[in-house]
Design a protein around this motif. Structure first.
Motif, mmCIF file in Angstrom:
data_model
loop_
_atom_site.group_PDB
_atom_site.id
_atom_site.type_symbol
_atom_site.label_atom_id
_atom_site.label_comp_id
_atom_site.label_asym_id
_atom_site.label_seq_id
_atom_site.Cartn_x
_atom_site.Cartn_y
_atom_site.Cartn_z
ATOM 1 N N PRO A 247 0.797 -1.233 0.000
ATOM 2 C CA PRO A 247 0.000 0.000 0.000
ATOM 3 C C PRO A 247 0.829 1.282 0.000
ATOM 4 N N ASN A 248 1.985 1.270 0.645
ATOM 5 C CA ASN A 248 2.788 2.489 0.749
ATOM 6 C C ASN A 248 3.449 2.885 -0.565
ATOM 7 N N TRP A 249 3.550 1.967 -1.519
ATOM 8 C CA TRP A 249 4.311 2.241 -2.738
ATOM 9 C C TRP A 249 3.451 2.182 -3.990
ATOM 10 N N MET A 250 2.138 2.143 -3.826
ATOM 11 C CA MET A 250 1.230 2.103 -4.967
ATOM 12 C C MET A 250 1.017 3.524 -5.486
ATOM 13 N N SER A 251 1.644 3.846 -6.622
ATOM 14 C CA SER A 251 1.614 5.219 -7.139
ATOM 15 C C SER A 251 0.510 5.416 -8.170
#
Length: 458
Positions: A247-251
């Motif tokens: 979730p933290n790296w879904m751009s």
């Protein structure tokens, strides 16, 4: 010589086994589907959960007796059981093993075989394989003979290891720090698979969205997908997938790329692991329940017809009934297409193993697992029912019990009948029955079986 690889665990292990098989094929050895007929037997191991580790040791213990009867048989062990450091304790515990290989590293087996056998004793590579190799680039993979021009879907690692270090996860300790493969190597890998008939590739990483983050000014996953899409158009690869995201790296750039490029399938696998904020913080996941909900909303808004998959761990240390119900409510509300469920088991040297008490009983873990399993079956059954009567595009993978088996762009499993050989083709199928785990269909009555709208070969 003949080799057999027994693979446990995740898709990354499947890709690692494929890479080892490629090196064996390159040396002139051939695959054996019958393990008893193999001169070289490799167990590719997983230790993400205790059950997987137990299964690995069980197989290796069976091989101990086999080694005593046939001392010339070569036994290797690969993967997370070995890890990235020299496994001195394993060498003592498993004296029957000749070769220990870290994850994604077939080189120890290559060196062992080169040392044991003179070059003149190694079987020459078959002419067909040699000709295919001449067309390949750096990163090439040579499939076993029985998979060439028959394997439809294959995995391509793009990021090895992981540096995120969730408190429950053993992967960083066994697979090492995060490191991205070069574009050139990945391109060579994908092209070689295409030359051998593969129609679908899945780009892999423990956190695949982190691709290129360890390379100064390097490409990101969206750039890599665009490059891979160009290769697919050129060489007849029909579909591209990727996993697993975080979730933290879904751009937004990544989501827009998936929405834009037609050969990238609309499936996002983004684990939540738990629905309670305190549990998520203890897991060191880096987001909240509300942030995950907003991410799912954004994914659905940006990618039409998207399927979203997740992972859930039940019974994490300290998880109360109320905290578990937050996870239950999250799944009930979001109605995701797939949830991979697991009961927490402490893994050696992880933060949760060293600092937290495994205080949820096994019986309670099983109860919570069963609750989520029942809920998810109902959710997916309702999602799949929407396909009833619709025409879906299926990439046919193989034949199973007299029916063709394949998957939709959303990775839904579909079975249908046809007398034609449709393996590797894209086929339009009318859905006639749906369940939570698969769907049944038929070729549309209004079209002939050889209609190009029904069968779209790559």
């Amino acid at each position: 010589m003949r080799y057999h690889i027994y693979t446990l665990g995740c898709q990354m292990n499947v890709a690692d086994s494929q890479r080892l098989a490629s090196e064996m094929e390159r040396m002139g050895h051939t695959a054996s589907e019958d393990p008893d007929d193999a001169d070289i037997f490799v167990v590719n191991t997983c230790v993400v959960r205790q059950s997987a580790e137990d299964k690995a040791y069980g197989r290796l213990n069976i091989l101990k007796g086999l080694k005593e009867k046939k001392p010339d048989k070569i036994i290797g062990v690969m993967g997370c059981l070995v890890g990235v450091r020299d496994p001195l304790y394993l060498r003592k515990r498993l004296p029957q093993v000749d070769v220990f290989m870290a994850p994604s590293d077939p080189q120890p087996m290559v060196e062992f075989l080169n040392d044991r056998f003179a070059e003149s004793e190694v079987r020459a590579m078959e002419e067909e394989a040699r000709q295919q190799r001449d067309q390949m680039q750096d990163g090439e993979i040579i499939l076993p003979l029985h998979e060439r021009n028959t394997l439809i879907s294959a995995h391509v690692p793009v990021v090895y290891g992981c540096s995120h270090a969730c408190t429950f996860c053993i992967i960083p300790y066994r697979r090492g720090v995060e490191r991205s493969r070069s574009i050139g190597e990945i391109v060579g890998h994908v092209r070689s698979l295409a030359l051998q008939g593969v129609k679908e590739v899945t780009l892999l990483g423990q956190i695949v969205d982190r691709y290129g983050k360890d390379i100064p000014d390097g490409p990101d996953l969206a750039d890599l997908l665009r490059i891979t899409h160009g290769i697919a158009e050129e060489m007849g690869i029909e579909r591209i997938r990727f996993l697993t995201s975080h979730p933290n790296w879904m751009s937004d750039k990544l989501l827009d790329t998936v929405a834009e490029l037609p050969r990238i399938m609309p499936v996002i696998e983004v684990p939540v692991q738990a629905g309670d904020d305190d549990v998520l913080a203890t897991m060191r996941r880096g987001y909240t329940n509300a942030q995950y909900r907003r991410l799912v909303e954004k994914i659905r808004k940006r990618i039409p017809g998207v399927a979203i998959h997740t992972d859930i761990i039940v019974g994490f240390p300290g998880e109360t009934e109320a905290q578990f119900m937050k996870t239950y409510e999250l799944l009930a509300d979001l109605k995701l297409d797939k949830a991979h469920l697991a009961r927490y088991s402490p893994r050696p040297n992880t933060v949760s193993d060293r600092r937290m008490e495994d205080d949820v009983t096994e019986e309670e873990k099983k109860r919570r697992h069963a609750m989520l399993d029942e809920l998810q079956a109902q959710v997916v059954g309702e999602i799949n029912q929407r396909y009833l009567g619709q025409i879906v595009e299926v990439l046919v993978e193989d034949e199973h019990r007299g029916k063709w088996r394949g998957r939709t762009p959303q990775n839904k499993l579909v079975f249908f009948e046809s007398e034609q050989d449709l393996k590797g083709h894209l086929v339009n199928v009318e859905v006639t029955w749906t369940g939570p785990y698969s769907m049944q269909g038929r070729l549309p009555n209004t079209q002939q079986a050889n209609d190009p709208l029904v069968i779209m070969a790559g």
